[in-house]
Write a protein that holds these residues in place. Structure first.
Motif, mmCIF file in Angstrom:
data_model
loop_
_atom_site.group_PDB
_atom_site.id
_atom_site.type_symbol
_atom_site.label_atom_id
_atom_site.label_comp_id
_atom_site.label_asym_id
_atom_site.label_seq_id
_atom_site.Cartn_x
_atom_site.Cartn_y
_atom_site.Cartn_z
ATOM 1 N N GLU A 61 8.418 18.928 43.681
ATOM 2 C CA GLU A 61 8.106 19.934 42.664
ATOM 3 C C GLU A 61 9.294 20.845 42.351
ATOM 4 O O GLU A 61 9.327 21.512 41.322
ATOM 5 C CB GLU A 61 6.902 20.777 43.096
ATOM 6 C CG GLU A 61 7.083 21.586 44.369
ATOM 7 C CD GLU A 61 6.715 20.818 45.633
ATOM 8 O OE1 GLU A 61 6.517 21.485 46.667
ATOM 9 O OE2 GLU A 61 6.639 19.574 45.587
ATOM 10 N N GLU A 62 10.294 20.856 43.239
ATOM 11 C CA GLU A 62 11.488 21.674 43.024
ATOM 12 C C GLU A 62 12.677 20.855 42.520
ATOM 13 O O GLU A 62 13.721 21.426 42.179
ATOM 14 C CB GLU A 62 11.877 22.393 44.324
ATOM 15 C CG GLU A 62 10.833 23.368 44.844
ATOM 16 C CD GLU A 62 11.302 24.076 46.104
ATOM 17 O OE1 GLU A 62 11.935 25.147 45.981
ATOM 18 O OE2 GLU A 62 11.065 23.549 47.207
ATOM 19 N N PHE A 74 15.409 27.763 46.918
ATOM 20 C CA PHE A 74 14.573 26.600 47.212
ATOM 21 C C PHE A 74 13.727 26.876 48.447
ATOM 22 O O PHE A 74 14.127 27.608 49.349
ATOM 23 C CB PHE A 74 15.444 25.357 47.414
ATOM 24 C CG PHE A 74 16.126 24.893 46.160
ATOM 25 C CD1 PHE A 74 15.428 24.140 45.227
ATOM 26 C CD2 PHE A 74 17.448 25.248 45.885
ATOM 27 C CE1 PHE A 74 16.052 23.728 44.054
ATOM 28 C CE2 PHE A 74 18.069 24.840 44.721
ATOM 29 C CZ PHE A 74 17.366 24.081 43.796
ATOM 30 N N ARG A 75 12.536 26.251 48.497
ATOM 31 C CA ARG A 75 11.585 26.573 49.551
ATOM 32 C C ARG A 75 11.444 25.457 50.578
ATOM 33 O O ARG A 75 11.427 25.704 51.769
ATOM 34 C CB ARG A 75 10.216 26.887 48.935
ATOM 35 C CG ARG A 75 9.189 27.409 49.923
ATOM 36 C CD ARG A 75 7.954 27.950 49.219
ATOM 37 N NE ARG A 75 7.065 28.565 50.175
ATOM 38 C CZ ARG A 75 6.132 27.923 50.866
ATOM 39 N NH1 ARG A 75 5.976 26.610 50.685
ATOM 40 N NH2 ARG A 75 5.355 28.549 51.726
ATOM 41 N N GLN A 76 11.301 24.221 50.143
ATOM 42 C CA GLN A 76 11.104 23.104 51.075
ATOM 43 C C GLN A 76 12.216 22.080 50.865
ATOM 44 O O GLN A 76 12.325 21.487 49.793
ATOM 45 C CB GLN A 76 9.750 22.443 50.844
ATOM 46 C CG GLN A 76 9.427 21.312 51.809
ATOM 47 C CD GLN A 76 9.150 21.786 53.234
ATOM 48 O OE1 GLN A 76 8.069 22.260 53.529
ATOM 49 N NE2 GLN A 76 10.139 21.656 54.114
ATOM 50 N N ARG A 92 14.741 21.600 39.138
ATOM 51 C CA ARG A 92 15.723 22.694 39.210
ATOM 52 C C ARG A 92 16.998 22.230 39.906
ATOM 53 O O ARG A 92 18.107 22.605 39.516
ATOM 54 C CB ARG A 92 15.114 23.877 39.956
ATOM 55 C CG ARG A 92 16.018 25.081 40.037
ATOM 56 C CD ARG A 92 15.263 26.343 40.427
ATOM 57 N NE ARG A 92 16.184 27.422 40.665
ATOM 58 C CZ ARG A 92 16.596 27.811 41.878
ATOM 59 N NH1 ARG A 92 16.114 27.224 42.962
ATOM 60 N NH2 ARG A 92 17.461 28.788 42.016
ATOM 61 N N ALA A 93 16.843 21.380 40.952
ATOM 62 C CA ALA A 93 18.016 20.885 41.657
ATOM 63 C C ALA A 93 18.840 19.949 40.783
ATOM 64 O O ALA A 93 20.059 19.837 40.949
ATOM 65 C CB ALA A 93 17.579 20.170 42.936
ATOM 66 N N ILE A 135 15.115 17.695 48.422
ATOM 67 C CA ILE A 135 14.403 18.853 47.854
ATOM 68 C C ILE A 135 12.972 18.417 47.552
ATOM 69 O O ILE A 135 12.749 17.286 47.102
ATOM 70 C CB ILE A 135 15.075 19.339 46.554
ATOM 71 C CG1 ILE A 135 16.557 19.671 46.789
ATOM 72 C CG2 ILE A 135 14.335 20.513 45.947
ATOM 73 C CD1 ILE A 135 16.819 20.960 47.491
ATOM 74 N N LYS A 169 18.558 27.846 50.878
ATOM 75 C CA LYS A 169 17.492 28.852 50.858
ATOM 76 C C LYS A 169 17.894 30.044 49.986
ATOM 77 O O LYS A 169 17.081 30.575 49.229
ATOM 78 C CB LYS A 169 17.195 29.321 52.282
ATOM 79 C CG LYS A 169 16.013 30.277 52.382
ATOM 80 C CD LYS A 169 15.861 30.856 53.785
ATOM 81 C CE LYS A 169 15.581 29.792 54.805
ATOM 82 N NZ LYS A 169 15.363 30.372 56.171
#
Length: 283
Positions: free
Chosen positions: A226-227, A207-209, A230-231, A223, A203
Motif C-alpha cells: 500500500e506504500e 514509511f511505516r512497514q 510513494r516509493a 516496502i 522511517k
C-alpha cells in the motif's frame, strides 16, 4: 467479545499461578501485551527483561522503555553475547535458535539468582504453524508460552491490546536486525548496523512497514504494497538512492513484490531439505 475477554482472564489466572515471573520482553506487540498482562496479574512480582544486543535496533529499545515507563512495569536489560558464538555468526537456518538459547540461558541465571520461578515469552498461537528455532530453545530452557496456553492469536492480541489502551496494538511487525542478512552470509555487528541506519532513514521518510535486505554491495528495499506507489515516485527513488549509497551500497533496488514477512526464507527450501527442516523464522 466475551470469548476474547475469557481468553484474557485465562491468561491472567495462569500468570497469577506462577507467583513470580520474568518476561522476555522485546517491545513488540506480543511481548508488550504479555508484559502488561503480567503486571496486571502480579504487580511488581513481574519483571520485564530485554536483551541488550546489537541485533535489536536502538529505536526499538527506546520504544520498549517508553512502554514500561507508561505502565509502571519493572524493567531491566541483560547483556547477551550471541555474536561471540560462531554458530550464530555463520547464519544458517538455526541462527534464531542460537540467539534465543543465549537469551534464555542468561535469563535462567537471573531467575535462579533472584528467586523467580518462571520465565515466559511472547510466542502466540499463530507462530506454532511456522518453523521457529526459538521455540526449540524455549523448550530446552523450560520457558513457558502463556499466550499459546490461552489460545491467543496475533489478531486477538492486537485487539486486546487496543482495548487495554496499549500503544503497541497496531505496531508494525518487527524482527531482529540479523533477519535482514541472507542465510549463509555471516552476521556481523557492522552489517546489521548498516541495516539499522538505513531503516531509520526510511522511517524518517515517512514509511511505516518495510525491510532492508542486505546483499553485500546491493540493498533490496521492501516496502508494504500500500506504500509502494510513494516509493516508486522518481523523486523518492532518488532520495532512497542517496541514503543507501551514502551507507556504502553500490546498488540500490526496490523489490516490486513489496514487503512480506520472512522473504529471505524463500531461498531456504533447498537449505532446509539438506538440513532436515522446513520453513524458517520470520523477519
Amino acid at each position: 467479545m466475551s470469548a476474547l475477554v475469557a481468553k484474557q482472564q485465562q491468561l491472567l489466572e495462569s500468570l497469577r499461578a506462577m507467583k513470580r515471573v520474568i518476561v522476555a520482553y522485546s517491545g513488540g506487540t506480543d511481548s508488550a501485551y504479555l508484559t502488561w498482562a503480567a503486571k496486571q496479574a502480579l504487580g511488581d512480582a513481574a519483571l520485564a527483561i530485554t536483551a541488550d544486543s546489537a541485533s535489536i535496533p536502538e529505536s526499538h529499545k527506546r520504544d520498549a522503555e517508553a512502554f514500561v515507563r507508561q505502565f509502571h512495569i519493572r524493567h531491566e536489560y541483560v547483556e547477551t553475547h550471541e555474536f561471540e558464538n560462531p554458530d550464530y555468526v555463520k547464519n544458517d537456518a538455526n541462527r534464531c535458535f542460537h540467539c534465543k538459547d543465549e537469551l534464555f540461558r542468561v535469563l535462567t541465571g537471573v531467575a535462579a539468582a533472584r528467586g523467580f520461578a518462571t520465565i515466559v515469552y511472547g510466542v502466540n498461537k499463530d507462530d506454532l504453524g511456522d518453523y521457529r528455532p526459538g521455540q526449540k530453545a524455549a523448550a530446552l530452557h523450560e520457558v513457558k508460552a502463556p499466550l499459546v496456553e490461552a489460545d491467543l492469536t496475533k489478531a486477538e492480541i492486537r485487539e486486546l491490546s487496543r482495548l487495554a489502551g496499549l500503544p503497541t496494538w497496531d505496531r508494525p511487525a518487527a524482527a531482529c536486525l540479523s533477519s535482514r542478512i541472507p542465510y549463509g552470509t555471516p552476521v556481523t555487528i557492522q552489517n546489521i548496523k548498516t541495516v539499522e541506519i538505513g531503516e531509520e532513514e526510511i522511517k524518517a521518510l515517512g514509511f511505516r512497514q518495510f525491510r532492508t535486505r542486505f546483499h553485500g554491495e546491493l540493498v533490496r528495499i521492501e516496502i508494504a504494497p500500500e506504500e509502494l506507489p510513494r516509493a516508486l515516485d522518481v523523486e523518492m527513488a532518488r532520495r532512497l538512492t542517496e541514503v543507501f549509497k551514502r551507507l556504502g551500497y553500490k546498488y540500490v533496488t526496490l523489490d516490486l513484490e513489496g514487503y512480506r514477512q520472512g522473504s529471505l526464507n524463500e531461498v531456504l527450501a533447498g537449505i532446509a531439505t539438506r538440513a532436515g527442516v522446513t520453513g524458517g523464522p520470520g523477519g
